[in-house]
Design a protein around this motif. Structure first.
Motif, PDB file in Angstrom:
ATOM      1  N   ASN A  16       0.829  -1.204   0.000  1.00  0.00           N
ATOM      2  CA  ASN A  16       0.000   0.000   0.000  1.00  0.00           C
ATOM      3  C   ASN A  16       0.866   1.259   0.000  1.00  0.00           C
ATOM      4  N   ARG A  17       1.984   1.219   0.715  1.00  0.00           N
ATOM      5  CA  ARG A  17       2.907   2.366   0.706  1.00  0.00           C
ATOM      6  C   ARG A  17       3.439   2.604  -0.710  1.00  0.00           C
ATOM      7  N   ARG A  19       2.016   1.738  -3.557  1.00  0.00           N
ATOM      8  CA  ARG A  19       0.929   2.277  -4.392  1.00  0.00           C
ATOM      9  C   ARG A  19       0.768   3.776  -4.158  1.00  0.00           C
ATOM     10  N   THR A  20       0.872   4.184  -2.907  1.00  0.00           N
ATOM     11  CA  THR A  20       0.767   5.613  -2.577  1.00  0.00           C
ATOM     12  C   THR A  20       1.873   6.412  -3.262  1.00  0.00           C
ATOM     13  N   ILE A  21       3.092   5.910  -3.189  1.00  0.00           N
ATOM     14  CA  ILE A  21       4.228   6.608  -3.807  1.00  0.00           C
ATOM     15  C   ILE A  21       4.041   6.700  -5.314  1.00  0.00           C
ATOM     16  N   ASN A  23       1.309   6.714  -7.000  1.00  0.00           N
ATOM     17  CA  ASN A  23       0.267   7.705  -7.312  1.00  0.00           C
ATOM     18  C   ASN A  23       0.785   9.128  -7.178  1.00  0.00           C
ATOM     19  N   LEU A  24       1.691   9.345  -6.223  1.00  0.00           N
ATOM     20  CA  LEU A  24       2.230  10.692  -5.994  1.00  0.00           C
ATOM     21  C   LEU A  24       3.220  11.117  -7.072  1.00  0.00           C
ATOM     22  N   MET A  82       3.988   9.158   6.031  1.00  0.00           N
ATOM     23  CA  MET A  82       3.593   9.929   4.863  1.00  0.00           C
ATOM     24  C   MET A  82       4.484  11.149   4.689  1.00  0.00           C
ATOM     25  N   ILE A  85       7.784   9.891   3.354  1.00  0.00           N
ATOM     26  CA  ILE A  85       7.640   9.493   1.952  1.00  0.00           C
ATOM     27  C   ILE A  85       7.688  10.707   1.038  1.00  0.00           C
ATOM     28  N   LYS A  86       6.973  11.761   1.399  1.00  0.00           N
ATOM     29  CA  LYS A  86       6.953  12.970   0.572  1.00  0.00           C
ATOM     30  C   LYS A  86       8.350  13.588   0.464  1.00  0.00           C
TER      31      LYS A  86
END
Length: 448
Positions: A16-17, A19-21, A23-24, A82, A85-86
């Motif tokens: 899931n992490r 997938r988040t990255i 998408n970003l 989060m 990650i950003k």
């Protein structure tokens, strides 16, 4: 919590992490690949019956690589929040903007990726208790000291257990994961007689704790090896045949693997630059790479770029079949990745000759059995090598006495062609390169 259940929960979280990255970053760059590694384990060291130290480790790392306009940027952190990650994403993108454009820099070709990967048995979780591990180490140490009164010291008995989860994803919509376990036990002791002191060690390294060597055997073997090295005799400078024991032979084949890496080929920094498709070893020698080997120490379903690994012949009938390529070096050489980003995967050094170790000794008749090399003396550009060596002199096919304070030297191209036999009954499976002892003729030995 059950370890297997815990790793599956972590795998889901890490996917899931990723997938988040993805998408970003997806609309900001041309491509990206993300790796999350989680490692959990314990190391325990014992000396003279007492625990010297216990180390627990439980850490994660996140690496993000971005490709944009043929520029590459990579950033890593242990912060998987989060906010962390950003920061990693911005760091990778910032780095990519300040690097030179390289037309060979991009994600691997999509058809090479491990969207469907082999299921390899690499994960054998073991629930352990500290007291049990301590008793395990004590058995090894006591066995070493009880083996012979000349065992007078120990450099420590060590145990290590590690569980690893790797999750990988990229903007080609590949997200895959696998889990591994590894366990090791080692003993290093010192032997002394009236004239000399020597040390040696023995170890076991496995994926499945059920297959680790008996600690009593480990202790006795380390003592036996240390005792066998006492009171070595110096030999004169000669040219002679040598037998490289499996551990030493693996280190020589490792230098061969470095010499055929794509980065060394396109930089013209290897002595095997023009040898693709040519004979390097005797016709009876083959080198197979088997990344899907069950419980293999270097097994992987995909490499560090997500490229699916595959069985391949590196050497077939003595001839070099392939370079070892990642996607970048492959493009530089006009070829596709061979799935070797990050290294080699379970090399098996195979011989069509059927010889055991005793037969290898008889073939050599007189010469040197080398059990350890000292220093890092190989020049990959020329192939020249020079090492300090330790071993045993062999006469009439029988081991006679220990030898040290010698140097062996020569050129790897000549060494490869002068291999006369490989034993099949002492293959060492603890390394990424699995081979038996290797008989080589015409080696320069510098002694007294």
């Amino acid at each position: 919590m059950n370890i297997f259940h815990s790793t599956k929960v972590e795998e889901s979280l890490f996917k899931n992490r990723i997938r988040t990255i993805l998408n970003l970053v997806r609309n900001r760059i041309d491509g990206s690949e993300i790796t999350i590694l989680k490692s959990t384990g314990i190391t325990m060291n014992l000396r003279f019956g007492k625990i010297e130290n216990i180390e627990f480790h439980n850490g994660s790392s996140l690496t993000v690589t971005v490709f944009n306009n043929n520029k590459t940027g990579t950033a890593s952190s242990s912060d998987l929040s989060m906010n962390g990650i950003k920061k990693i994403i911005e760091g990778a993108i910032s780095i990519s903007k300040n690097t030179n454009s390289d037309p060979f820099s991009s994600l691997p070709e999509i058809e090479l990726l491990a969207f469907k990967m082999e299921k390899i048995d690499l994960f054998y979780p073991w629930i352990f208790e500290l007291d049990k591990v301590k008793n395990f180490l004590k058995l090894a140490e006591e066995a070493a000291f009880n083996f012979d009164k000349r065992i007078i010291n120990t450099e420590g008995i060590s145990f290590n257990a590690c569980i690893t989860t790797k999750v990988f994803g990229n903007t080609h919509n590949m997200i895959q994961a696998y889990h591994t376990s590894q366990y090791s036990l080692s003993s290093c002791v010192v032997a002394k007689d009236k004239f000399d002191m020597q040390r040696d060690y023995e170890y076991s390294y496995v994926r499945d704790m059920k297959e680790i060597q008996n600690p009593i055997w480990i202790g006795k073997k380390s003592a036996e090896k240390a005792l066998s090295r006492l009171s070595p005799i110096k030999i004169k400078t000669i040219k002679s045949s040598v037998i490289l024991n499996p551990d030493v032979a693996a280190s020589i084949f490792f230098h061969f693997s470095e010499a055929i890496k794509g980065i060394n080929v396109y930089k013209n920094s290897t002595f095997l630059l023009n040898y693709l498709g040519k004979k390097i070893f005797p016709h009876w020698l083959n080198i197979q790479e088997d990344p899907n080997l069950k419980k293999g120490i270097a097994s992987k379903p995909f490499d560090d770029e997500g490229v699916k690994t595959k069985f391949q012949y590196i050497i077939e009938n003595g001839i070099l079949n392939t370079w070892l390529l990642n996607s970048y070096s492959g493009r530089r050489l006009g070829k596709l990745s061979t799935g070797n980003s990050g290294g080699i995967h379970n090399w098996k050094i195979c011989s069509t000759l059927k010889l055991n170790f005793k037969e290898l000794l008889k073939m050599m008749n007189s010469g040197l059995l080398i059990t350890e090399l000292l220093g890092s003396g190989t020049n990959l550009i020329t192939g020249d090598f020079s090492y300090g060596a330790v071993g045993f002199w062999v006469s009439n096919g029988e081991i006679q006495y220990p030898v040290n304070e010698i140097t062996i030297s020569g050129n790897l191209k000549n060494l490869f062609l002068n291999i006369e036999g490989i034993s099949n009954d002492d293959i060492d499976k603890r390394n990424s390169i699995q081979c038996g002892s290797v008989l080589v003729s015409n080696i320069q030995i510098s002694g007294s």
